[in-house]
Design a protein around this motif. Structure first.
Motif, PDB file in Angstrom:
ATOM      1  N   ASP A   1       0.751  -1.187   0.108  1.00 51.92           N
ATOM      2  CA  ASP A   1      -0.099   0.081  -0.006  1.00 51.92           C
ATOM      3  C   ASP A   1       0.753   1.322  -0.073  1.00 51.92           C
ATOM      4  O   ASP A   1       1.737   1.397   0.930  1.00 51.92           O
ATOM      5  N   ILE A   2       0.744   2.154  -1.126  1.00 51.45           N
ATOM      6  CA  ILE A   2       1.791   3.158  -1.167  1.00 51.45           C
ATOM      7  C   ILE A   2       1.479   4.290  -0.185  1.00 51.45           C
ATOM      8  O   ILE A   2       2.243   4.912   0.328  1.00 51.45           O
ATOM      9  N   ASP A   3       0.144   4.378   0.241  1.00 52.73           N
ATOM     10  CA  ASP A   3      -0.209   5.399   1.160  1.00 52.73           C
ATOM     11  C   ASP A   3       0.559   5.058   2.647  1.00 52.73           C
ATOM     12  O   ASP A   3       0.774   5.852   3.275  1.00 52.73           O
ATOM     13  N   GLU A   4       0.361   3.602   2.732  1.00 58.86           N
ATOM     14  CA  GLU A   4       0.847   3.280   4.138  1.00 58.86           C
ATOM     15  C   GLU A   4       2.460   3.498   4.167  1.00 58.86           C
ATOM     16  O   GLU A   4       3.055   3.968   5.026  1.00 58.86           O
ATOM     17  N   ALA A   5       2.996   3.247   2.899  1.00 58.28           N
ATOM     18  CA  ALA A   5       4.556   3.309   2.924  1.00 58.28           C
ATOM     19  C   ALA A   5       5.049   4.637   2.923  1.00 58.28           C
ATOM     20  O   ALA A   5       5.931   5.326   3.547  1.00 58.28           O
ATOM     21  N   ALA A   6       4.052   5.716   2.637  1.00 57.83           N
ATOM     22  CA  ALA A   6       4.297   7.286   2.540  1.00 57.83           C
ATOM     23  C   ALA A   6       4.408   7.815   4.180  1.00 57.83           C
ATOM     24  O   ALA A   6       5.052   8.796   4.369  1.00 57.83           O
ATOM     25  N   GLU A   7       4.213   7.014   5.192  1.00 59.03           N
ATOM     26  CA  GLU A   7       4.282   7.360   6.288  1.00 59.03           C
ATOM     27  C   GLU A   7       5.756   7.172   7.007  1.00 59.03           C
ATOM     28  O   GLU A   7       6.025   7.624   8.002  1.00 59.03           O
ATOM     29  N   ALA A   8       6.407   6.250   6.282  1.00 59.16           N
ATOM     30  CA  ALA A   8       7.501   6.032   6.598  1.00 59.16           C
ATOM     31  C   ALA A   8       8.706   7.130   6.621  1.00 59.16           C
ATOM     32  O   ALA A   8       8.725   7.916   5.677  1.00 59.16           O
ATOM     33  N   HIS A   9       9.889   6.915   7.122  1.00 59.36           N
ATOM     34  CA  HIS A   9      10.980   7.764   7.296  1.00 59.36           C
ATOM     35  C   HIS A   9      11.707   7.270   5.967  1.00 59.36           C
ATOM     36  O   HIS A   9      12.204   8.235   5.028  1.00 59.36           O
ATOM     37  N   ARG A  10      11.919   5.888   5.602  1.00 61.04           N
ATOM     38  CA  ARG A  10      12.765   5.516   4.471  1.00 61.04           C
ATOM     39  C   ARG A  10      11.713   4.306   3.837  1.00 61.04           C
ATOM     40  O   ARG A  10      11.229   3.658   4.615  1.00 61.04           O
ATOM     41  N   ILE A  11      12.182   3.863   2.720  1.00 62.49           N
ATOM     42  CA  ILE A  11      11.415   2.916   1.852  1.00 62.49           C
ATOM     43  C   ILE A  11      12.387   1.880   1.479  1.00 62.49           C
ATOM     44  O   ILE A  11      13.528   2.366   0.661  1.00 62.49           O
ATOM     45  N   ILE A  12      12.283   0.599   1.517  1.00 64.42           N
ATOM     46  CA  ILE A  12      13.209  -0.404   0.817  1.00 64.42           C
ATOM     47  C   ILE A  12      12.202  -0.959  -0.273  1.00 64.42           C
ATOM     48  O   ILE A  12      11.012  -1.396  -0.048  1.00 64.42           O
ATOM     49  N   LEU A  13      12.535  -0.785  -1.335  1.00 60.83           N
ATOM     50  CA  LEU A  13      11.892  -1.154  -2.664  1.00 60.83           C
ATOM     51  C   LEU A  13      12.627  -2.598  -3.151  1.00 60.83           C
ATOM     52  O   LEU A  13      13.531  -2.695  -3.427  1.00 60.83           O
ATOM     53  N   LEU A  14      11.685  -3.756  -2.936  1.00 65.26           N
ATOM     54  CA  LEU A  14      12.150  -4.916  -3.048  1.00 65.26           C
ATOM     55  C   LEU A  14      11.636  -5.465  -4.501  1.00 65.26           C
ATOM     56  O   LEU A  14      10.528  -5.357  -5.020  1.00 65.26           O
ATOM     57  N   ASN A  15      12.484  -6.370  -5.436  1.00 65.65           N
ATOM     58  CA  ASN A  15      11.952  -6.661  -6.493  1.00 65.65           C
ATOM     59  C   ASN A  15      12.615  -8.019  -6.641  1.00 65.65           C
ATOM     60  O   ASN A  15      13.934  -7.994  -6.692  1.00 65.65           O
ATOM     61  N   ASP A  16      11.928  -9.079  -6.655  1.00 67.80           N
ATOM     62  CA  ASP A  16      12.199 -10.378  -6.789  1.00 67.80           C
ATOM     63  C   ASP A  16      13.443 -10.920  -5.801  1.00 67.80           C
ATOM     64  O   ASP A  16      14.412 -11.568  -6.381  1.00 67.80           O
ATOM     65  N   GLY A  17      13.107 -10.656  -4.639  1.00 64.62           N
ATOM     66  CA  GLY A  17      14.210 -10.830  -3.639  1.00 64.62           C
ATOM     67  C   GLY A  17      15.310 -10.187  -3.619  1.00 64.62           C
ATOM     68  O   GLY A  17      16.034 -10.429  -2.589  1.00 64.62           O
ATOM     69  N   LYS A  18      15.495  -8.942  -4.286  1.00 65.95           N
ATOM     70  CA  LYS A  18      16.638  -8.364  -4.033  1.00 65.95           C
ATOM     71  C   LYS A  18      16.276  -6.660  -3.794  1.00 65.95           C
ATOM     72  O   LYS A  18      15.149  -6.457  -4.196  1.00 65.95           O
ATOM     73  N   ILE A  19      17.111  -6.216  -3.360  1.00 65.01           N
ATOM     74  CA  ILE A  19      16.707  -4.580  -2.994  1.00 65.01           C
ATOM     75  C   ILE A  19      17.122  -3.941  -4.241  1.00 65.01           C
ATOM     76  O   ILE A  19      18.365  -3.719  -4.659  1.00 65.01           O
TER      77      ILE A  19
END
Length: 278
Positions: free
Chosen positions: A199-217
């Motif tokens: 959920d993008i709106d929930e992620a917007a609450e964070a200080h930082r975001i890790i974007l995972l794709n197929d098990g890799k950062i």
């Protein structure tokens, strides 16, 4: 502040799987930080969460929590520091009443009864569920159920709360209700929050975001840095913030729009200023 979580070169493969679920994952989390981990279904988000408190054992690499390296010897001490709120609260309920459910984890840890009663009362008060202490969990709304699940975690006084898709089954009002409780608890108790979500709106609450794709950062950055990719997020199987969708639609109509990310409030201010100069 120092790091409360440190993950270094973490790899994990499910039994009989042909592909790694996590590949060379490394990151740190500061004490008191809110970190969101986002990615498409199957990107490894929940697998990562389960590796952080020993529900799954890393294939290789290290996980450190509160200064302890995860191992068979430390796993129970680490679990005392980390509470997980799962997607479906019904799967976490074991008590006949709300209060019974909150007290369950404390009984398992041998907390003296006077202390248990105090902690249950405090936890229910913090999530606004004191009036429901004697209710059956099955009769609560989705948002109320998640509040009870959070109370059960808070009563155990962890340093870290992991939200594993905890709002995905809720309607928008219920989602905001739960996130509001988490914000208040984080500020009041100095908790570190890891939000596993799509959920993008929930992620917007964070200080930082890790974007995972197929098990890799794929990338680590602030919400502004991650969301500035705009419509490129769709290629990774993610949604795009409403403000970015609107910016893209306006740009396609020939209206000059800034490239950097704007939340809804900043976009409204920009459009109002733009309108006033026309």
């Amino acid at each position: 502040m120092g790091n409360v979580i440190r993950v270094q070169h973490l790899n994990y493969t499910y039994p009989e799987a042909k592909q790694q679920a996590l590949t060379d994952v490394s990151f740190d989390v500061s004490k008191g930080e809110w970190l969101a981990i986002i990615g498409h279904n199957g990107s490894g988000k929940s697998t990562l969460a389960k590796n952080l408190n020993g529900l799954l054992a890393p294939e290789s690499g290290t996980v450190q929590v509160a200064g302890m390296t995860l191992s068979e010897e430390t796993v129970w001490d680490i679990r005392a520091k980390v509470g997980i709120v799962f997607q479906n609260p019904d799967n976490q309920f074991v008590g006949a009443t709300v209060a019974d459910d909150v007290v369950f984890g404390l009984e398992n840890r041998g907390v003296p009864r006077p202390e248990m009663i105090k902690r249950v009362d405090e936890a229910l008060d913090r999530v606004g569920m004191t009036a429901f202490a004697d209710r059956e969990p099955a009769r609560l709304s989705g948002g109320q159920k998640q509040r009870v699940a959070i109370a059960g975690i808070v009563a155990q006084r962890p340093e870290i709360i992991i939200l594993d898709e905890s709002t995905s089954m809720l309607d928008p009002a219920g989602r905001q209700e739960v996130l509001g409780v988490i914000r208040e608890l984080k500020d009041e108790l100095g908790l570190t929050v890891l939000s596993i979500t799509h959920d993008i709106d929930e992620a917007a609450e964070a200080h930082r975001i890790i974007l995972l794709n197929d098990g890799k950062i794929n990338e680590i950055g602030t919400p502004s840095e991650i969301f500035s990719h705009g419509m490129e997020l769709l290629r990774l199987g993610l949604d795009v913030p409403y403000s970015e969708k609107l910016k893209d639609a306006l740009a396609q109509r020939g209206i000059a729009m800034p490239k950097d990310y704007m939340d809804n409030e900043r976009l409204v201010d920009y459009l109002w200023t733009l309108h006033s100069t026309m």
